[in-house]
Design an enzyme around this catalytic site. Sequence first.
Site, PDB file in Angstrom:
ATOM      1  N   SER A 131       0.848  -1.186   0.000  1.00 18.84           N
ATOM      2  CA  SER A 131       0.000   0.000   0.000  1.00 18.84           C
ATOM      3  C   SER A 131       0.884   1.238   0.000  1.00 18.84           C
ATOM      4  O   SER A 131       1.991   1.224   0.525  1.00 18.84           O
ATOM      5  CB  SER A 131      -0.908   0.001   1.237  1.00 18.84           C
ATOM      6  OG  SER A 131      -1.710   1.167   1.269  1.00 18.84           O
ATOM      7  N   LYS A 166      -3.680  -7.502   3.217  1.00 19.61           N
ATOM      8  CA  LYS A 166      -3.884  -6.363   2.309  1.00 19.61           C
ATOM      9  C   LYS A 166      -5.328  -6.304   1.823  1.00 19.61           C
ATOM     10  O   LYS A 166      -5.885  -5.213   1.629  1.00 19.61           O
ATOM     11  CB  LYS A 166      -2.922  -6.478   1.121  1.00 19.61           C
ATOM     12  CG  LYS A 166      -3.071  -5.368   0.057  1.00 19.61           C
ATOM     13  CD  LYS A 166      -2.898  -3.986   0.654  1.00 19.61           C
ATOM     14  CE  LYS A 166      -2.621  -2.907  -0.382  1.00 19.61           C
ATOM     15  NZ  LYS A 166      -3.475  -2.905  -1.559  1.00 19.61           N
ATOM     16  N   HIS A 176      -7.243  -4.728   4.583  1.00 22.78           N
ATOM     17  CA  HIS A 176      -6.815  -3.321   4.584  1.00 22.78           C
ATOM     18  C   HIS A 176      -7.627  -2.529   3.561  1.00 22.78           C
ATOM     19  O   HIS A 176      -8.146  -1.444   3.854  1.00 22.78           O
ATOM     20  CB  HIS A 176      -5.323  -3.268   4.253  1.00 22.78           C
ATOM     21  CG  HIS A 176      -4.796  -1.921   3.846  1.00 22.78           C
ATOM     22  ND1 HIS A 176      -5.008  -1.379   2.594  1.00 22.78           N
ATOM     23  CD2 HIS A 176      -4.058  -1.006   4.517  1.00 22.78           C
ATOM     24  CE1 HIS A 176      -4.431  -0.200   2.510  1.00 22.78           C
ATOM     25  NE2 HIS A 176      -3.841   0.055   3.658  1.00 22.78           N
ATOM     26  N   ASN A 177      -7.770  -3.065   2.350  1.00 16.91           N
ATOM     27  CA  ASN A 177      -8.505  -2.363   1.306  1.00 16.91           C
ATOM     28  C   ASN A 177     -10.003  -2.325   1.588  1.00 16.91           C
ATOM     29  O   ASN A 177     -10.681  -1.366   1.233  1.00 16.91           O
ATOM     30  CB  ASN A 177      -8.234  -3.008  -0.054  1.00 16.91           C
ATOM     31  CG  ASN A 177      -6.869  -2.632  -0.591  1.00 16.91           C
ATOM     32  OD1 ASN A 177      -5.990  -2.240   0.152  1.00 16.91           O
ATOM     33  ND2 ASN A 177      -6.677  -2.773  -1.891  1.00 16.91           N
ATOM     34  N   GLU A 197     -10.480   0.446   3.889  1.00 16.88           N
ATOM     35  CA  GLU A 197     -10.333   1.672   3.091  1.00 16.88           C
ATOM     36  C   GLU A 197     -11.662   2.051   2.438  1.00 16.88           C
ATOM     37  O   GLU A 197     -12.022   3.236   2.386  1.00 16.88           O
ATOM     38  CB  GLU A 197      -9.255   1.421   2.042  1.00 16.88           C
ATOM     39  CG  GLU A 197      -8.878   2.596   1.181  1.00 16.88           C
ATOM     40  CD  GLU A 197      -7.831   2.181   0.163  1.00 16.88           C
ATOM     41  OE1 GLU A 197      -8.192   1.999  -1.017  1.00 16.88           O
ATOM     42  OE2 GLU A 197      -6.656   2.013   0.553  1.00 16.88           O
TER      43      GLU A 197
END
Length: 301
Positions: free
Chosen positions: A121, A173, A176-177, A180
């Site tokens: 990221s 990840k 994480h997204n 987001e």
Amino acid sequence: MDLGMIGIGRMGGPMAQRLSRDGHRVVGFARTREAFKQLEEQGIVAAGSHEDLVSKLKPPRIIWLMIPAGNPVDETINTLLPLLAPDDVIIDGGNSNYKDTQRRSQMLKKSGIHYVDSGTSGGVWGLQNGYSIMVGGDDEAVARLRPIFESLAPASDKGWGHVGPSGAGHFTKMVHNGIEYGLMQAYGEGFAIMRHKKEFNLDLHQVAEIWRDGSVVQSWLLDLTAAALAENPDLEGIAPYVSDSGEGRWTVAEAIDLDVAAPVITLALLQRLQSRDSESFSNKMLSALRNQFGGHEMKKE
């Protein structure tokens, strides 16, 4: 260290530059003469084919992939496999589905090749600020790659870590997204509410700047919100169409499989899908039903 990079684009290009600036020798794959020249100008060794790239690396070789998830990754691995030898390492720094990563790792293990997933990221700001890196893979391979991750991260001891076995980096990840998605949706809705409060005539850029310091909602995303509003206060010329690259969908599907309630991330994903429905048949149906049962007026196109 000595490594090759396939996928010298919006993310891969700046990553290669950051590594090169920190003393690593980077061999980049370039498809065109123009790209080839550009790489050389940036201090990166250019290679015109996968065979050329592999031949320019010292064994045991390290090859970092920054290419779209799915078939492009499998196709690239299949092209590289006959060119590699036991103890070589392939790093997938893209947004691959972690289940694909686990499958590829098991396949490559039969040939003695290490497969490391590196959820990355940082976007277009990574060259300047460093990247957040979530690494999955076996201990031996990750330990060998440590100098690379330390150079890419904001600091050698910050912003990166070995989070688990193969697939763990891409899984982390993915989540994480998904987070987001929820954060961006909340900012978007909050600023929309303020914009519609016409009696106060709020300067949204001013509000964003105020919140950037000392507020509990301050974040890098808020910094970017302030920057976007400074450039274009009314967001003129921007279509209300929001794409997604898959990680939000995978996060929601994983939440369902694990029986974990994730309403914010799920609704943020659904809002993105709704933004692409220019016909919005479902909303037309709602209007028609209100007219049917209550005689409510329907707005015509």
